[in-house]
Design an enzyme around this catalytic site. Structure first.
Site, PDB file in Angstrom:
ATOM      1  N   SER A   9       0.852  -1.195   0.000  1.00 40.09           N
ATOM      2  CA  SER A   9       0.000   0.000   0.000  1.00 40.09           C
ATOM      3  C   SER A   9       0.882   1.237   0.000  1.00 40.09           C
ATOM      4  O   SER A   9       1.652   1.454   0.943  1.00 40.09           O
ATOM      5  CB  SER A   9      -0.889   0.012   1.240  1.00 40.09           C
ATOM      6  N   HIS A  34      -1.164  -1.248  -4.298  1.00 35.27           N
ATOM      7  CA  HIS A  34      -2.444  -0.951  -3.633  1.00 35.27           C
ATOM      8  C   HIS A  34      -2.522   0.561  -3.395  1.00 35.27           C
ATOM      9  O   HIS A  34      -1.632   1.154  -2.794  1.00 35.27           O
ATOM     10  CB  HIS A  34      -2.512  -1.719  -2.314  1.00 35.27           C
ATOM     11  N   MET A  38      -8.943   7.969   0.228  1.00 34.66           N
ATOM     12  CA  MET A  38      -9.743   8.377   1.397  1.00 34.66           C
ATOM     13  C   MET A  38     -10.245   9.798   1.190  1.00 34.66           C
ATOM     14  O   MET A  38      -9.510  10.645   0.689  1.00 34.66           O
ATOM     15  CB  MET A  38      -8.876   8.311   2.655  1.00 34.66           C
ATOM     16  N   HIS A  67      -8.346   1.036  -3.899  1.00 33.19           N
ATOM     17  CA  HIS A  67      -9.268   0.776  -2.788  1.00 33.19           C
ATOM     18  C   HIS A  67      -9.968   2.082  -2.456  1.00 33.19           C
ATOM     19  O   HIS A  67      -9.384   2.974  -1.849  1.00 33.19           O
ATOM     20  CB  HIS A  67      -8.442   0.239  -1.595  1.00 33.19           C
ATOM     21  N   PHE A 144      -6.439   4.708   8.194  1.00 32.54           N
ATOM     22  CA  PHE A 144      -5.038   4.962   8.544  1.00 32.54           C
ATOM     23  C   PHE A 144      -4.197   3.712   8.347  1.00 32.54           C
ATOM     24  O   PHE A 144      -4.687   2.594   8.556  1.00 32.54           O
ATOM     25  CB  PHE A 144      -4.921   5.415  10.004  1.00 32.54           C
ATOM     26  N   GLY A 145      -2.945   3.922   7.975  1.00 34.09           N
ATOM     27  CA  GLY A 145      -1.986   2.831   7.966  1.00 34.09           C
ATOM     28  C   GLY A 145      -1.441   2.625   9.375  1.00 34.09           C
ATOM     29  O   GLY A 145      -1.679   3.429  10.281  1.00 34.09           O
ATOM     30  N   GLY A 146      -0.711   1.536   9.559  1.00 32.08           N
ATOM     31  CA  GLY A 146       0.015   1.308  10.799  1.00 32.08           C
ATOM     32  C   GLY A 146      -0.830   0.884  11.988  1.00 32.08           C
ATOM     33  O   GLY A 146      -0.369   0.946  13.122  1.00 32.08           O
ATOM     34  N   GLY A 181      -4.795  -4.497   6.175  1.00 34.50           N
ATOM     35  CA  GLY A 181      -4.686  -3.849   7.482  1.00 34.50           C
ATOM     36  C   GLY A 181      -3.892  -4.674   8.483  1.00 34.50           C
ATOM     37  O   GLY A 181      -4.285  -5.792   8.826  1.00 34.50           O
ATOM     38  N   GLY A 202       1.225  -2.104   4.080  1.00 32.75           N
ATOM     39  CA  GLY A 202       1.742  -0.742   3.926  1.00 32.75           C
ATOM     40  C   GLY A 202       2.968  -0.531   4.786  1.00 32.75           C
ATOM     41  O   GLY A 202       4.109  -0.616   4.320  1.00 32.75           O
ATOM     42  N   SER A 203       2.733  -0.304   6.088  1.00 33.62           N
ATOM     43  CA  SER A 203       3.855   0.012   6.984  1.00 33.62           C
ATOM     44  C   SER A 203       4.860  -1.133   7.076  1.00 33.62           C
ATOM     45  O   SER A 203       6.055  -0.896   7.232  1.00 33.62           O
ATOM     46  CB  SER A 203       3.324   0.390   8.370  1.00 33.62           C
TER      47      SER A 203
HETATM   48  C1  DX5 Z   1      -6.368   1.387   5.662  1.00 30.24           C
HETATM   49  C2  DX5 Z   1      -5.900   1.067   4.271  1.00 30.24           C
HETATM   50  C3  DX5 Z   1      -4.790   0.051   4.221  1.00 30.24           C
HETATM   51  C4  DX5 Z   1      -3.542   0.508   4.914  1.00 30.24           C
HETATM   52  C5  DX5 Z   1      -2.715  -0.673   5.283  1.00 30.24           C
HETATM   53  O1  DX5 Z   1      -7.513   2.158   5.608  1.00 30.24           O
HETATM   54  O2  DX5 Z   1      -6.957   0.565   3.486  1.00 30.24           O
HETATM   55  O3  DX5 Z   1      -4.519  -0.321   2.899  1.00 30.24           O
HETATM   56  O4  DX5 Z   1      -2.756   1.342   4.133  1.00 30.24           O
HETATM   57  O5  DX5 Z   1      -1.617  -0.230   6.017  1.00 30.24           O
HETATM   58  P1  DX5 Z   1      -0.893  -1.170   7.065  1.00 30.24           P
HETATM   59  O6  DX5 Z   1      -0.370  -2.348   6.301  1.00 30.24           O
HETATM   60  O7  DX5 Z   1       0.184  -0.305   7.613  1.00 30.24           O
HETATM   61  O8  DX5 Z   1      -1.923  -1.573   8.085  1.00 30.24           O
HETATM   62 ZN    ZN Z   2      -6.480  -0.380   1.467  1.00 25.92          ZN
END
Ligand code: DX5
Ligand code: ZN
Length: 224
Positions: A9, A34, A38, A67, A144-146, A181, A202-203
């Site tokens: 992501s 990905h 938002m 997404h 949010f990520g992470g 996630g 992502g993270s």
């Molecule tokens: C959250 C996003 C995810 C997010 C995943 O709303 O849809 O795609 O970036 O990030 P990580 O892997 O850090 O949870």
């Molecule tokens: Zn996503």
């Protein structure tokens, strides 16, 4: 042997060098990119739109997996299709007419996916399995990520995996099962065992200095 896909992501990438980040993570072995959208309305955060998708398109030699965490869905879905997206997923609660949104995405030549928040019931799948190319199970609340992986997502994955397998047995058509996630090196094997075949991270990827090492280590977990 499943055909697993790893989809970094770019939410956790360095936005000041996005094209370069996309190229580097693909060189490092990413199967898809990905792209988290938002809108500060459906989810409490604001990211990027179709112009940025169009800008990274020349750098992305793999499918761009959009997404959509936006409401309304339809106009922006068309705009992403025109901007070069390959796969477009949206949340059923955010669409007034789910079947129409799926058709719109497919009419643009993209694959269509439906995204389920941690507390979104699976009954949304009841009348549209044949309209889906992908089912996205959120293992965090979107925005949010992470964040930390919500373990209940494993039960949801198992339930969706059996619905997909029944559908494939009946029709011969495959549907990808994506998890999004909190995916990390230490839980990806358990997530695969619950039925996921496509992993957003992502993270866990962009937080590491060497993308190749972490993606290779994830794949290693998937074959182990
Ligand atoms: C959250 C996003 C995810 C997010 C995943 O709303 O849809 O795609 O970036 O990030 P990580 O892997 O850090 O949870
Ligand atoms: Zn996503």
């Amino acid at each position: 042997m499943k055909h697993y896909r790893i989809a970094p992501s770019i939410l956790s990438a360095d936005f000041a060098r996005l094209g370069e980040e996309v190229r580097q993570v693909i060189d490092a072995g990413a199967d898809w990119i990905h792209f988290d959208v938002m809108d500060n309305h459906y989810v409490p955060n604001l990211t990027v739109g179709p112009m940025v998708c169009e800008a990274i398109r020349p750098h992305a030699t793999v499918p761009i997996d959009v997404h959509l965490m936006v409401q309304p869905t339809d106009r922006i879905a068309s705009d992403f299709a025109k901007a070069g997206a390959n796969i477009i997923s949206f949340h059923p609660e955010a669409s007034d007419h789910i079947d129409r949104t799926l058709s719109l995405i497919r009419d643009h030549g993209c694959q269509a996916g439906l995204a389920f928040n941690p507390a979104t019931p699976l009954h949304y799948l009841d009348h549209l399995m044949d309209r889906l190319d992908l089912i996205l199970i959120m293992s965090v609340n979107p925005g949010f990520g992470g964040q930390s992986f919500i373990p209940e997502a494993l039960n949801k994955l198992r339930a969706v995996r059996s619905r997909i397998d029944a559908h494939t047995a009946k029709t011969g058509r495959e549907i990808r099962l994506q998890i999004d996630g909190g995916v990390k090196l230490d839980n990806i094997a358990a997530i695969a065992a619950a039925g996921a075949d496509t992993f957003v991270a992502g993270s866990a990827i962009f937080g590491q200095p060497d993308y190749r090492t972490v993606i290779a280590a994830m794949r290693q977990q998937l074959v182990a």
